[in-house]
Design an enzyme around this catalytic site. Structure first.
Site, short mmCIF file in Angstrom:
data_model
loop_
_atom_site.label_atom_id
_atom_site.label_comp_id
_atom_site.label_asym_id
_atom_site.label_seq_id
_atom_site.Cartn_x
_atom_site.Cartn_y
_atom_site.Cartn_z
N CYS A 112 -16.74 -28.94 4.99
CA CYS A 112 -15.72 -28.64 4.05
C CYS A 112 -14.18 -29.39 4.70
CB CYS A 112 -14.80 -26.89 3.63
SG CYS A 112 -16.49 -25.30 3.49
N HIS A 272 -7.74 -26.66 2.31
CA HIS A 272 -8.92 -26.29 1.87
C HIS A 272 -9.40 -24.67 1.19
CE1 HIS A 272 -13.28 -25.42 1.57
NE2 HIS A 272 -12.62 -24.74 2.40
N ASN A 302 -14.94 -21.57 -3.06
CA ASN A 302 -14.86 -22.57 -2.52
C ASN A 302 -15.64 -23.19 -2.66
OD1 ASN A 302 -15.65 -23.87 0.15
ND2 ASN A 302 -15.62 -21.74 1.62
N1 COA Z 1 -18.93 -7.40 -0.47
C1 COA Z 1 -18.79 -5.76 0.25
N2 COA Z 1 -18.36 -6.07 1.33
C2 COA Z 1 -18.51 -6.84 2.00
C3 COA Z 1 -18.20 -8.25 1.81
C4 COA Z 1 -19.03 -8.27 0.34
N3 COA Z 1 -19.36 -9.05 -0.57
N4 COA Z 1 -18.95 -8.87 2.26
C5 COA Z 1 -18.96 -8.31 3.65
N5 COA Z 1 -18.45 -7.15 3.55
C6 COA Z 1 -18.42 -6.09 4.57
C7 COA Z 1 -19.00 -6.07 5.76
O1 COA Z 1 -20.25 -5.81 5.41
C8 COA Z 1 -18.02 -4.75 6.52
O2 COA Z 1 -18.37 -3.31 6.88
P1 COA Z 1 -18.33 -2.92 7.85
O3 COA Z 1 -17.28 -3.07 7.44
O4 COA Z 1 -19.39 -1.65 6.40
O5 COA Z 1 -19.26 -3.16 8.20
C9 COA Z 1 -16.51 -5.35 5.32
O6 COA Z 1 -16.72 -5.78 4.33
C10 COA Z 1 -15.91 -6.26 6.82
O7 COA Z 1 -15.89 -7.54 6.63
P2 COA Z 1 -15.41 -8.23 7.74
O8 COA Z 1 -16.11 -9.94 7.94
O9 COA Z 1 -14.69 -7.90 7.77
O10 COA Z 1 -14.55 -8.83 5.69
P3 COA Z 1 -13.39 -9.72 5.99
O11 COA Z 1 -12.28 -9.27 5.36
O12 COA Z 1 -13.60 -10.75 7.01
O13 COA Z 1 -13.93 -10.54 4.41
C11 COA Z 1 -14.78 -12.92 4.05
C12 COA Z 1 -15.43 -10.97 5.28
C13 COA Z 1 -16.14 -13.57 4.58
C14 COA Z 1 -14.72 -12.69 2.79
C15 COA Z 1 -13.81 -14.11 5.13
O14 COA Z 1 -14.04 -12.98 6.57
C16 COA Z 1 -13.97 -15.14 5.33
O15 COA Z 1 -12.89 -15.31 4.20
N6 COA Z 1 -13.68 -15.97 6.00
C17 COA Z 1 -13.66 -17.24 6.01
C18 COA Z 1 -15.18 -18.06 5.70
C19 COA Z 1 -14.51 -19.49 4.92
O16 COA Z 1 -13.86 -20.18 4.75
N7 COA Z 1 -16.16 -20.31 4.95
C20 COA Z 1 -16.64 -21.05 4.49
C21 COA Z 1 -15.74 -22.31 5.36
S1 COA Z 1 -16.76 -22.60 6.75
#
Ligand code: COA
Length: 355
Positions: A112, A272, A302
């Site tokens: 990215c 980004h 993204n």
């Molecule tokens: N729908 C519903 N629930 C979801 C989900 C979805 N699509 N994805 C994850 N969850 C759940 C998890 O399982 C977790 O459940 P639990 O509390 O029962 O274990 C809960 O939501 C919270 O998960 P978490 O990983 O803490 O969520 P988050 O707030 O960090 O959001 C992302 C997850 C991936 C959206 C976030 O971390 C993110 O945007 N990270 C950056 C990713 C990125 O930029 N990637 C590309 C560059 S390499």
């Protein structure tokens, strides 16, 4: 005087198929409310069968060249981590389809953060007198690398391409790139990874796997599984989130210090487009009003290496960017890799992303 890269053309595109949160909710354990509140994304575009990254890159580059008013080009750099083939690079085919002649064309693979790295490479080529006019493209199709069962990745990624045309110029011209900051930390490479398809996770014709089933026949390598599923992207989202905020914030601050701009000088942040919460936190760290942060991910997700030129094209096409305004670009991705760049906005005409 140092030959400075000057932005003279911009263009971008997304494939026509729209995938909204509702559609994903029908096949995954997720819902529109979770996706919108946790990421800021409401829909994304996915390329259909038969469409490759190079196809998106050609359209985006055509639009950027039109925006630049045509003219010769002597280098094309394509930032992508989803090339059309493992070999050759996708860029030479893109240059050929654009009719650019026998020019230097190559891919850079920095996930990215790729677009900022490609811009810096173009700037170096211009400064060194290797190139006069360069097309820089960021294009990715991640939809084919998404595990259909993985709700954390499936909701985030969209496909698209964006491109800039840069020419050699002077630092005081509108459109001049003012500087760069780049960095990386491979000790965290497993946080976002496609395990298979490379030399570490070798494919085997019979699909039988390595002799001991570990993927490490000689005990020398890291685990290297095989099979189709290994070619899906894996991501440790929460950890990436933390690194993304920290690195984009720090890199932006380093760059501003290097070029002598302060946060209050910045009219727009084109970061980004990973997650709206990441963007707002980075703005807070820098002391920049979040209203100054361009948001495009709500409509496209993204789009990896394409996200910065896509967000800029969207903003320019809707009249949000005015000549002379100061723009900070900052990106973060797998690698880990990050980078920032800054420029003053030029007087350019841009057509809409979806045009
Ligand atoms: N729908 C519903 N629930 C979801 C989900 C979805 N699509 N994805 C994850 N969850 C759940 C998890 O399982 C977790 O459940 P639990 O509390 O029962 O274990 C809960 O939501 C919270 O998960 P978490 O990983 O803490 O969520 P988050 O707030 O960090 O959001 C992302 C997850 C991936 C959206 C976030 O971390 C993110 O945007 N990270 C950056 C990713 C990125 O930029 N990637 C590309 C560059 S390499």
């Amino acid at each position: 005087m140092i030959r400075t890269p000057v932005l003279v053309g911009l263009g971008a595109m997304v494939p026509p198929r729209v995938v909204d949160n509702e559609e994903l909710s029908q096949r995954l354990d997720t819902d529109d409310h979770w996706i919108r509140t946790r990421t800021g994304i409401t829909r994304r575009h996915w390329a259909g069968p038969g469409t490759a990254t190079g196809d998106l890159a050609v359209t985006a580059a055509e639009r950027a060249l039109r925006s630049a008013g045509g003219g010769p080009v002597d280098m094309l750099i394509l930032a992508t981590s989803t090339p059309d083939h493992p070999m050759p690079a996708t860029a030479p085919g893109v240059a050929a389809r654009l009719g650019l002649g026998p020019i230097a064309a190559f891919d850079v693979s920095v996930a990215c953060a790729g677009f900022v790295y490609a811009l810096a490479t173009a700037a170096g080529a211009i400064a060194a007198g290797i190139a006069e006019r360069v097309v820089v493209v960021g294009a990715d199709i991640w939809s084919t690398r998404l595990n259909p069962q993985d709700r954390t990745t499936a909701v985030i990624f969209g496909d698209g391409a964006g491109a800039m045309v840069l020419r050699a110029g002077a630092p005081d011209e509108p459109g001049a790139l003012a500087g760069f900051d780049l960095g990386g930390d491979g000790t965290f490479k497993d946080l976002a990874l496609v395990p298979g398809g490379g030399s570490r996770g070798r494919s085997e014709p019979d699909g039988a796997g390595k002799p001991d089933g570990t993927g490490e026949p000689d005990g020398m390598g890291e685990a290297g599984g095989i099979g189709e599923a290994d070619e899906y992207v894996t991501m440790r989202g929460k950890e990436i989130f933390t690194h993304a905020v920290h690195r984009m914030g720090e890199s932006s601050a380093q760059l501003l210090k290097k070029i002598g701009w302060s946060a209050s000088d910045i009219d727009w942040v084109a970061a980004h487009q990973a997650n709206v919460r990441i963007l707002h936190t980075v703005a807070g760290l820098l002391g920049i009003d979040r209203a100054r942060v361009l948001i495009h991910l709500d409509r496209v997700g993204n789009t990896s290496a394409a996200s910065i030129p896509l967000a800029l094209t969207d903003a320019a096409a809707h009249g949000r960017l005015a000549p002379g305004q100061r723009v900070l670009m900052t990106a973060f991705g797998g690698g880990l890799s990050w980078g920032s760049a800054a420029l003053t906005w030029p007087p350019i005409q841009v057509s809409d992303v979806a045009a």
